[in-house]
Design a protein around this motif. Structure first.
Motif, PDB file in Angstrom:
ATOM      1  N   ARG A 182     -90.408  92.574  16.294  1.00  0.00           N
ATOM      2  CA  ARG A 182     -89.591  92.836  17.478  1.00  0.00           C
ATOM      3  C   ARG A 182     -90.366  92.480  18.737  1.00  0.00           C
ATOM      4  O   ARG A 182     -91.593  92.512  18.750  1.00  0.00           O
ATOM      5  N   PRO A 183     -89.654  92.131  19.793  1.00  0.00           N
ATOM      6  CA  PRO A 183     -90.356  91.868  21.054  1.00  0.00           C
ATOM      7  C   PRO A 183     -90.784  93.160  21.728  1.00  0.00           C
ATOM      8  O   PRO A 183     -90.137  94.199  21.562  1.00  0.00           O
ATOM      9  N   ALA A 184     -91.886  93.126  22.453  1.00  0.00           N
ATOM     10  CA  ALA A 184     -92.334  94.265  23.265  1.00  0.00           C
ATOM     11  C   ALA A 184     -92.837  93.721  24.600  1.00  0.00           C
ATOM     12  O   ALA A 184     -92.949  92.510  24.770  1.00  0.00           O
ATOM     13  N   TYR A 185     -93.135  94.581  25.511  1.00  0.00           N
ATOM     14  CA  TYR A 185     -93.577  94.188  26.850  1.00  0.00           C
ATOM     15  C   TYR A 185     -92.625  93.153  27.447  1.00  0.00           C
ATOM     16  O   TYR A 185     -93.029  92.070  27.866  1.00  0.00           O
ATOM     17  N   GLY A 186     -91.359  93.500  27.416  1.00  0.00           N
ATOM     18  CA  GLY A 186     -90.360  92.629  28.023  1.00  0.00           C
ATOM     19  C   GLY A 186     -90.307  91.259  27.365  1.00  0.00           C
ATOM     20  O   GLY A 186     -89.942  90.276  27.998  1.00  0.00           O
ATOM     21  N   ARG A 208     -92.847  89.586  26.225  1.00  0.00           N
ATOM     22  CA  ARG A 208     -94.077  88.817  26.372  1.00  0.00           C
ATOM     23  C   ARG A 208     -94.880  88.817  25.086  1.00  0.00           C
ATOM     24  O   ARG A 208     -95.743  87.983  24.885  1.00  0.00           O
ATOM     25  N   MET A 209     -94.631  89.802  24.247  1.00  0.00           N
ATOM     26  CA  MET A 209     -95.366  89.885  22.991  1.00  0.00           C
ATOM     27  C   MET A 209     -94.414  90.175  21.859  1.00  0.00           C
ATOM     28  O   MET A 209     -93.343  90.720  22.059  1.00  0.00           O
ATOM     29  N   MET A 210     -94.841  89.827  20.666  1.00  0.00           N
ATOM     30  CA  MET A 210     -94.087  90.195  19.482  1.00  0.00           C
ATOM     31  C   MET A 210     -94.923  91.217  18.722  1.00  0.00           C
ATOM     32  O   MET A 210     -96.144  91.093  18.649  1.00  0.00           O
ATOM     33  N   ALA A 211     -94.281  92.219  18.179  1.00  0.00           N
ATOM     34  CA  ALA A 211     -94.994  93.223  17.392  1.00  0.00           C
ATOM     35  C   ALA A 211     -94.394  93.251  15.996  1.00  0.00           C
ATOM     36  O   ALA A 211     -93.176  93.323  15.838  1.00  0.00           O
ATOM     37  N   GLN A 215     -84.674  87.958  27.046  1.00  0.00           N
ATOM     38  CA  GLN A 215     -84.949  89.232  26.396  1.00  0.00           C
ATOM     39  C   GLN A 215     -84.029  90.331  26.899  1.00  0.00           C
ATOM     40  O   GLN A 215     -83.521  91.128  26.136  1.00  0.00           O
ATOM     41  N   ILE A 262     -92.033  83.698  28.510  1.00  0.00           N
ATOM     42  CA  ILE A 262     -91.749  83.997  27.106  1.00  0.00           C
ATOM     43  C   ILE A 262     -90.505  84.866  26.944  1.00  0.00           C
ATOM     44  O   ILE A 262     -89.744  84.691  25.997  1.00  0.00           O
ATOM     45  N   VAL A 270     -87.678  82.245  26.800  1.00  0.00           N
ATOM     46  CA  VAL A 270     -87.606  81.327  25.654  1.00  0.00           C
ATOM     47  C   VAL A 270     -87.471  82.071  24.324  1.00  0.00           C
ATOM     48  O   VAL A 270     -86.993  81.510  23.347  1.00  0.00           O
ATOM     49  N   VAL A 271     -87.825  83.335  24.308  1.00  0.00           N
ATOM     50  CA  VAL A 271     -87.672  84.118  23.086  1.00  0.00           C
ATOM     51  C   VAL A 271     -86.190  84.183  22.687  1.00  0.00           C
ATOM     52  O   VAL A 271     -85.849  84.388  21.532  1.00  0.00           O
TER      53      VAL A 271
END
Lengths: 264, 319
Positions: free
Chosen positions: B126-130, B132-135, B245, B264, B267-268
């Protein structure tokens, strides 16, 4: 009337940096701030207090002790009490554990209404407000863009949720959990210059697990039901590419491409 | 056999195929039975898709009363012991799923975009930090795998085997009422759905001063106008057409990114786009590295020129 604002402090994600080699967040120098939605919840509480000075506002957060100066500033704009739940063993708690910790404290305190944000800009799960609703047996609604101030009493509240599909008005029996969206007009005010050094330390209460009494395995990473196995930034591959300028030649190239692929 | 429960929200029955695709990925090659629960919804549209449809008809159960709905879902879980529970991450689903998870002591992963396995352990990404990262999240504990997914992120199978569905109508369900009443609902003029467009002409901060030019270009290309957050936050267009996002995930054949930086979190949300053409004054903007054609320059001027050229050709073709 007592309002409890449950809030989170988050890193400023616009200044977020990532170490691509070590795969970790660069936390040094990253500024913590109140989560924007949560700031709206406090902003609304302060508006209500302006109308009725008898309203008592408590801000509750679970955070490392380093947030004390941020909580102090919230007290300097008119909040009556700040409660910080802080314990090393709570680090790494997922939303399920966090809700249980906050819920245990809230079950011991009095309130007429709980105010929160809807969504945090870091974790972004929106789990805690509904989960608190479940633990405390309260109704809850996320995405609130407006509360009818005249209707806000001890019995019920009328709220508006303005999303892309509709503007919907709900009435909730109080106590309930009202979760604000940053699209609401409520804002957390800035500290006034003359108040910037006001001593508010006697209005801050820091609680640890000594008071809340969870067993070791119930909290932190160990007690969590979800675990981050890996965090990474996504890399995108680029294919063969054509680079042109925004001149006649560029327009021709794009036009040709659009025709070839039958978009024109 | 394993059992997967899909919560079908009233009026969102159309999401069934993509939510079933999520269950498919969770259970992998293991055989499993599919259950849908629908409360005061359209059972007919679900017959043939699921092994079992649990249809609850009860006027007291309102779609906005998540406390009552959570009680119903948790009650069904106590009876059927599901191995996975999938809920669409709609506004209501995002309030319902956390309640159910708390009631049945189950971990919950929000807004899952990808499902994978590592050493036989399920990983929900899942995406995190808006964004900016994937977890990549792993579940711990004994509860079912529970997750929410945003509409449009997973895709249902094109053709489906028609199942002999058993419809059950449980009686005597116990639930509390949440003390929430809907007083008024004013639906907004539903604009088009950018998730269904083949061509998206999408604008970012770089075209803010000439955003109205995108509409005729979209028309010429048989597409729709979309935007990045920079434009939506300026109030130039409705949030319903925001890509990213905090907006929608889109899969057009052609994505024309005009003055879009492509952080990101933008583009995510570009999923299986066939072609990307970007126009940007900064040739190093992240969107450019994803593009088939990069036009370096001012996007407003470029769109004006492109429109002029298209019109010229149309006039010539008509003569």
């Amino acid at each position: 009337m007592k309002l409890v604002c449950v809030v989170k402090f988050v890193p400023d994600v616009d200044r977020f940096e990532y170490d691509h080699e070590k795969h970790v967040l660069i936390r040094e120098g990253s500024r913590m701030m109140i989560n924007p939605d949560d700031g709206c919840a406090i902003g609304f509480a302060l508006e209500m207090k302006k109308r009725n000075p008898e309203i008592f506002i408590e801000v509750l957060t679970m955070a490392p002790a380093s947030v004390v100066p941020l909580v102090e500033d919230i007290l300097r704009v008119g909040v009556d009490q700040g409660t910080i739940i802080s314990d090393r063993s709570y680090a790494g708690s997922d939303s399920w554990v966090t809700s249980r910790i906050l819920g245990r404290y809230l079950a011991t305190t009095e309130y007429d209404c709980i105010l929160t944000g809807s969504q945090a800009i870091d974790g972004d799960t929106s789990h805690v407000p509904p989960q608190l609703g479940e633990i405390l047996g309260l109704g809850q609604i996320s995405g609130i863009t407006k509360v009818e101030e005249d209707s806000f009493g001890s019995e019920s509240a009328v709220v508006e949720v303005d999303d892309e599909e509709a503007v919907t008005t709900y009435e909730l029996n109080l106590p309930a959990i009202l979760s604000f969206s940053r699209k609401s007009k409520c804002r957390l005010p800035h500290v006034r210059f003359k108040d910037r050094k006001k001593d508010v330390t006697d209005r801050i209460k820091v609680l640890s697990n000594d008071e809340l009494g969870f067993a070791k395995g119930e909290v932190g990473l160990k007690g969590s039901l979800t675990k981050v196995a890996k965090a990474y930034t996504r890399k995108y591959e680029s294919g063969a590419q054509l680079r042109v300028a925004a001149d006649d030649n560029g327009v021709e190239t794009v036009l040709k491409f659009l025709k070839e692929k039958r978009f024109l | 056999m394993n059992r997967a429960l899909i919560f079908i929200e009233q009026n969102n029955e159309r999401l069934a195929p993509e939510l079933l695709a999520v269950a498919d990925q969770i259970h992998g090659p293991q055989p499993f039975e599919t259950y849908a629960v629908v409360i005061n919804g359209d059972v007919g549209s679900l017959v043939g898709q699921f092994d079992t449809v649990i249809s609850v008809e009860d006027e007291a159960l309102q779609a906005h009363d998540q406390m009552a709905l959570a009680d119903v879902v948790a009650g069904l879980h106590a009876e059927h012991q599901f191995d996975s529970i999938v809920v669409a991450a709609t506004a209501a689903g995002k309030m319902l799923a956390p309640r159910v998870a708390m009631k049945i002591n189950c971990g919950l992963v929000a807004d899952v975009t990808e499902i994978s396995r590592q050493n036989d352990k399920l990983r929900l990404v899942r995406p995190a930090y808006g964004g900016r990262m994937m977890a990549a999240i792993e579940m711990q504990g004994d509860g079912p795998v529970m997750l929410t997914v945003r509409p449009g992120v997973f895709r249902g199978p094109g053709e489906q085997h028609h199942k002999a569905t058993q419809v059950i109508e449980p009686k005597g369900l116990r639930y509390r009422l949440g003390g929430i009443r809907q007083i008024k609902r004013e639906s907004k003029q539903l604009s088009y759905d950018i998730r269904e467009a083949d061509v998206l002409v999408s604008g970012g901060g770089g075209v803010a001063r000439g955003f109205e030019l995108l509409e005729p270009l979209a028309k010429a290309l048989g597409g729709k106008v979309a935007a990045s957050r920079a434009i939506v936050d300026r109030g130039l267009i409705s949030r319903s057409v925001q890509v990213g996002q905090s907006g929608k995930t889109v899969s057009p054949r052609l994505y024309l990114a005009l003055g879009i930086h492509g952080a990101i979190q933008h583009v995510v949300a570009l999923d299986e786009v066939e072609y990307i053409i970007s126009v940007n004054t900064n040739p190093d903007a992240p969107i450019c590295s994803l593009s088939d054609i990069v036009v370096e320059g001012d996007a407003v001027i470029f769109v004006e020129k492109l429109l002029e050229k298209i019109r010229e050709e149309q006039i010539n073709a008509n003569n």
